[in-house]
Design an enzyme around this catalytic site. Structure first.
Site, PDB file in Angstrom:
ATOM      1  N   TRP A 224      19.344 -21.853  47.874  1.00  0.00           N
ATOM      2  CA  TRP A 224      20.028 -22.656  48.898  1.00  0.00           C
ATOM      3  C   TRP A 224      19.270 -22.656  50.211  1.00  0.00           C
ATOM      4  O   TRP A 224      19.131 -23.693  50.861  1.00  0.00           O
ATOM      5  CB  TRP A 224      21.486 -22.213  49.066  1.00  0.00           C
ATOM      6  CG  TRP A 224      22.258 -22.598  47.838  1.00  0.00           C
ATOM      7  CD1 TRP A 224      22.814 -21.764  46.910  1.00  0.00           C
ATOM      8  CD2 TRP A 224      22.508 -23.937  47.360  1.00  0.00           C
ATOM      9  NE1 TRP A 224      23.389 -22.489  45.890  1.00  0.00           N
ATOM     10  CE2 TRP A 224      23.219 -23.818  46.142  1.00  0.00           C
ATOM     11  CE3 TRP A 224      22.198 -25.211  47.830  1.00  0.00           C
ATOM     12  CZ2 TRP A 224      23.627 -24.937  45.402  1.00  0.00           C
ATOM     13  CZ3 TRP A 224      22.598 -26.319  47.096  1.00  0.00           C
ATOM     14  CH2 TRP A 224      23.305 -26.181  45.893  1.00  0.00           C
TER      15      TRP A 224
ATOM     16  N   ASP B 263      24.250 -20.665  56.820  1.00  0.00           N
ATOM     17  CA  ASP B 263      24.993 -21.301  55.739  1.00  0.00           C
ATOM     18  C   ASP B 263      25.894 -20.225  55.140  1.00  0.00           C
ATOM     19  O   ASP B 263      25.420 -19.282  54.498  1.00  0.00           O
ATOM     20  CB  ASP B 263      23.989 -21.824  54.693  1.00  0.00           C
ATOM     21  CG  ASP B 263      24.666 -22.447  53.483  1.00  0.00           C
ATOM     22  OD1 ASP B 263      25.916 -22.401  53.389  1.00  0.00           O
ATOM     23  OD2 ASP B 263      23.939 -22.972  52.611  1.00  0.00           O
TER      24      ASP B 263
ATOM     25  N   LYS C 262      34.451 -22.965  47.707  1.00  0.00           N
ATOM     26  CA  LYS C 262      34.332 -21.635  47.092  1.00  0.00           C
ATOM     27  C   LYS C 262      35.526 -20.763  47.506  1.00  0.00           C
ATOM     28  O   LYS C 262      36.277 -20.304  46.677  1.00  0.00           O
ATOM     29  CB  LYS C 262      33.022 -20.957  47.482  1.00  0.00           C
ATOM     30  CG  LYS C 262      31.811 -21.552  46.759  1.00  0.00           C
ATOM     31  CD  LYS C 262      30.993 -22.352  47.682  1.00  0.00           C
ATOM     32  CE  LYS C 262      29.711 -22.897  47.128  1.00  0.00           C
ATOM     33  NZ  LYS C 262      29.524 -23.219  45.756  1.00  0.00           N
TER      34      LYS C 262
HETATM   35  N1  PMP Z   1      24.785 -23.694  50.281  1.00  0.00           N
HETATM   36  C1  PMP Z   1      25.292 -22.813  49.420  1.00  0.00           C
HETATM   37  C2  PMP Z   1      25.166 -21.354  49.737  1.00  0.00           C
HETATM   38  C3  PMP Z   1      25.945 -23.244  48.266  1.00  0.00           C
HETATM   39  O1  PMP Z   1      26.452 -22.357  47.411  1.00  0.00           O
HETATM   40  C4  PMP Z   1      26.064 -24.623  48.025  1.00  0.00           C
HETATM   41  C5  PMP Z   1      26.800 -25.176  46.825  1.00  0.00           C
HETATM   42  N2  PMP Z   1      26.871 -24.407  45.741  1.00  0.00           N
HETATM   43  C6  PMP Z   1      25.497 -25.509  48.932  1.00  0.00           C
HETATM   44  C7  PMP Z   1      24.887 -25.024  50.067  1.00  0.00           C
HETATM   45  C8  PMP Z   1      25.575 -26.992  48.722  1.00  0.00           C
HETATM   46  O2  PMP Z   1      26.893 -27.382  48.896  1.00  0.00           O
HETATM   47  P1  PMP Z   1      27.422 -28.831  48.527  1.00  0.00           P
HETATM   48  O3  PMP Z   1      27.322 -28.983  47.061  1.00  0.00           O
HETATM   49  O4  PMP Z   1      28.829 -28.786  49.025  1.00  0.00           O
HETATM   50  O5  PMP Z   1      26.592 -29.808  49.270  1.00  0.00           O
END
Ligand code: PMP
Length: 431
Positions: free
Chosen positions: A172, A242, A266
């Protein structure tokens, strides 16, 4: 505004809802159930239900007793969208059809009406209480997922030629880094890639660029299961995090951050809502090319109501925040999360290598627990048998394989205990 009392008749064509397992079930609000719900006899026969929209002071409809749904639910270890608190789901169910006597569902409300305003204001206020967010910060309820923030952050905080620092601890933060390349000059000052993303760096060893405008981290890497237990202090004081997968799982000192962002799906609600907590003095400097929907100033000036927001999702987040406060706030929530994680990691570490977690012990995530089997050929069987036992979504992310148990706030202790009992039994049969 008091709603007129207007009895009317609603004709529902299908399904005809005869409770099968729960003879006491008599809540017409749940008639939106789908054909996969085994709790109802789905014979296609029109039924007629009388209902009355009454004044807004009507007592909220009581949630049905937990036993009416408990038996049908699985333990869902998905990484997100993820399990939600049962209490919250039942409360939402009880309010779905007629929100607190308004005569309509939250899904049908004007986002500018006083009912929805009360919902979004309470959600924000409860979140501020939970995280002790000061008035120096704006709280924004946005759309587009955390992925959209990967672009919005550089667009709002820096100029195209500005340097920004990234610590890359997993997939991520790597994605955030790559997106930032389009709108700024990011530099990876540490990467855990060569060690398969199992570590968080020691802050002393970090060499930050002296002119970096911010330092970006991913507080919890959902795929790799590494979590910061403390936070680095960037040279210029601007830390961006994040927190999608550990948001509201423990207390956080918000004042250490310039900006925190998190997708809701989450720990705090359904997908479709992204929360941004940003220091007010950082707002208002967006690059000229910034689309209006990504400009924090637009959203802050309009209290997250510039355009139609994800109303129902925000309502659900509000119910979750209320529930977290009812539990005693994030100090209590963290205690529960630590206990669940400890039980699971102990089971892995105490298995004589039958199960393995690759992540360095000091930075193991309380939320996402990746593990492998020494005999990797048994992994498919493990997942199959667990699913049969109503423990679902244990497959690891496709990029890393193995298993992953996501044990967010809403995963009950009983779910983790059941998983651990299953793991021991599976080991005894397959060692
Ligand atoms: N950052 C993290 C730490 C994530 O776990 C996720 C999604 N699993 C995202 C960003 C991306 O999120 P989204 O799918 O809501 O764009």
């Amino acid at each position: 505004m008091a709603m007129a009392t207007s009895p009317h008749t609603l004709l529902l064509k299908n399904p005809n809802l005869t409770p099968l397992k729960n003879p006491n079930f008599n809540n017409p609000i749940t008639t939106t159930t789908t054909s996969t719900n085994t709790r109802f006899n789905l014979t296609a026969k029109p039924i007629s239900i009388k209902c009355a929209a009454t004044s807004q002071t009507q007592t909220p409809i009581q949630a049905p007793p937990q036993t009416q749904t408990h038996q049908d639910r699985v333990f869902n270890f998905a990484a997100g969208p993820a399990t939600l608190p049962e209490k919250v789901l039942l409360k939402a169910q009880s309010e779905l059809y007629n929100w607190r006597g308004s005569g309509m569902s939250v899904m049908e409300m004007s986002h500018r009406g006083k009912e929805f305003l009360s919902i979004i204001q309470k959600a924000e206020s409860d979140l501020r209480t939970l995280l002790n967010i000061s008035d120096d910060y704006s709280v924004l309820f946005l759309q587009g997922g955390a992925t959209t923030q990967f672009a919005a952050i550089p667009l709002n905080l820096v100029n195209p030629n500005d340097t920004v620092d990234f610590i890359v601890t997993g997939s991520w933060s790597d994605k955030a880094f790559k997106e930032a390349q389009k709108y700024s000059k990011p530099s990876t000052i540490w990467s855990g890639k060569s060690e398969k993303y199992t570590k968080i760096p020691s802050f002393h060893d970090l060499e930050q660029n002296p002119d970096a405008k911010f330092l970006h981290i991913c507080a919890n890497e959902t795929i790799h299961g590494v979590e910061y237990k403390d936070y680095p202090s960037p040279k210029n004081g601007l830390l961006v995090a994040d927190m999608s997968s550990n948001f509201c799982s423990k207390p956080v000192d918000v004042s250490k951050f310039g900006l925190i962002y998190a997708g809701a799906q989450k720990n705090v609600g359904p997908s479709g809502v992204t929360i941004v907590i940003i220091k007010k003095d950082l707002i208002g400097n967006a690059q000229e090319i910034t689309p209006v929907m990504l400009d924090y100033k637009i959203h802050a000036d309009n209290n997250s109501l510039y355009n139609t927001p994800p109303c129902y999702g925000i309502y659900m987040c509000g119910l979750v925040f209320e529930d977290l406060l009812d539990q005693g706030g994030l100090v209590e929530v963290e205690k529960k999360n630590k206990k669940k994680a400890e039980i699971l990691y102990n089971a892995i570490d105490g298995s004589n290598g039958f199960y393995r977690c690759p992540v360095e012990k000091s930075v193991r995530s309380l939320m996402n627990v990746p593990f492998t089997l020494e005999k990797s050929e048994l992994e498919a069987e493990f997942i199959k048998e667990a699913t049969k036992e109503n423990m679902v979504q244990l497959k690891g992310h496709r990029s890393v394989g193995g298993m992953r148990a996501s044990i967010y706030n809403a995963m009950p202790l009983a779910g983790v205990e059941k998983l651990v009992a299953f793991m021991k039994d599976f080991q005894a049969r397959n060692a």
